[in-house]
Design a protein around this motif. Structure first.
Motif, PDB file in Angstrom:
ATOM      1  N   UNK A  81      21.760 102.663  17.236  1.00  0.00           N
ATOM      2  CA  UNK A  81      20.810 101.552  17.092  1.00  0.00           C
ATOM      3  C   UNK A  81      21.113 100.700  15.867  1.00  0.00           C
ATOM      4  N   UNK A  82      22.125 101.072  15.129  1.00  0.00           N
ATOM      5  CA  UNK A  82      22.451 100.350  13.908  1.00  0.00           C
ATOM      6  C   UNK A  82      23.051  98.986  14.241  1.00  0.00           C
ATOM      7  N   UNK A  83      22.607  97.971  13.527  1.00  0.00           N
ATOM      8  CA  UNK A  83      23.135  96.626  13.743  1.00  0.00           C
ATOM      9  C   UNK A  83      24.543  96.539  13.176  1.00  0.00           C
ATOM     10  N   UNK A  84      25.402  95.964  13.957  1.00  0.00           N
ATOM     11  CA  UNK A  84      26.773  95.805  13.513  1.00  0.00           C
ATOM     12  C   UNK A  84      26.876  94.631  12.559  1.00  0.00           C
ATOM     13  N   UNK A 140      21.871 107.693  13.779  1.00  0.00           N
ATOM     14  CA  UNK A 140      21.379 106.332  13.921  1.00  0.00           C
ATOM     15  C   UNK A 140      22.417 105.312  14.322  1.00  0.00           C
ATOM     16  N   UNK A 141      23.663 105.740  14.585  1.00  0.00           N
ATOM     17  CA  UNK A 141      24.724 104.765  14.876  1.00  0.00           C
ATOM     18  C   UNK A 141      24.462 103.998  16.171  1.00  0.00           C
TER      19      UNK A 141
END
Length: 201
Positions: free
Chosen positions: A186-189, A183-184
């Motif tokens: 699409x993960x929000x920073x 999921x990295x």
């Protein structure tokens, strides 16, 4: 318009890399083990995996009769043993004794687990599917045994510490550097908060 520079390469079992695992079967008193690369997860709930085995393998008859086996993950240190277990037959020798590999009793199956493997997955056969060169044993995962040093203080399984290997077209490779996590992409920073310095008057 086709811009690929790939060339035809026939058809075959070319998917790689795949896990190299040691499949143990029999009992603690009369254990046997073989190496398999045609294995993997097939379902999450209920948890199931498969292993495909040639009918001429010694372990095939044992697993067919008992309906149980254990998948033992392989580390770099176990690579030579895994290779030996894959090219020698238990019909001719006690392979585990020759290699000095001990086994222990499992939680729920009669088949033994390999002491030096960091993770041993207990399996009970659900069905067998004849496919041609191999028969696929689809099995329920009934218990998992893990070396405690691979579990962190939060209870997370840290398999990256185990030094596992993979198999790729006749060669063994150690798993390398982590390059991402599920999921990295699409993960929000998360924004880092700037440290504020207080001025002393």
């Amino acid at each position: 318009m086709n811009t690929s520079n790939k060339v035809p390469f026939g058809s075959g079992a070319i998917l790689s890399p795949v896990p190299a695992v040691i499949v143990s079967c029999g009992s603690v008193d009369c254990p046997n083990a073989m190496t398999a690369a045609w294995t993997g997860t097939v379902n999450t709930s209920p948890p199931k995996l498969y292993v495909s085995i040639r009918r001429e393998r010694y372990s095939y008859d044992i697993i067919s009769q008992t309906g149980e086996f254990v998948i033992n993950l392989v580390t770099r240190e176990l690579t030579a043993a895994a290779d030996y277990l894959g090219v020698r037959s238990g019909r001719n020798e006690d392979k585990l004794a020759r290699l000095g590999l001990g086994v222990s009793k499992c939680q729920k199956v009669t088949a033994p687990m390999l002491d030096k493997s960091p993770v041993s997955i207990e399996c009970r056969v659900d069905r067998v599917i004849p496919l041609g060169s191999h028969d696929m044993f689809i099995a329920d995962i009934v218990a998992v045994n893990v070396n405690p040093e691979l579990i962190d203080e939060n209870g997370r399984l840290c398999l990256e510490k185990a030094g596992l290997i993979a198999y790729c077209h006749g060669q063994y490779y150690s798993l390398g550097q982590r390059i991402g996590s599920f999921g990295f992409s699409v993960r929000k920073k998360t924004k880092r908060r700037k440290k504020t310095q207080t001025k002393h008057k």
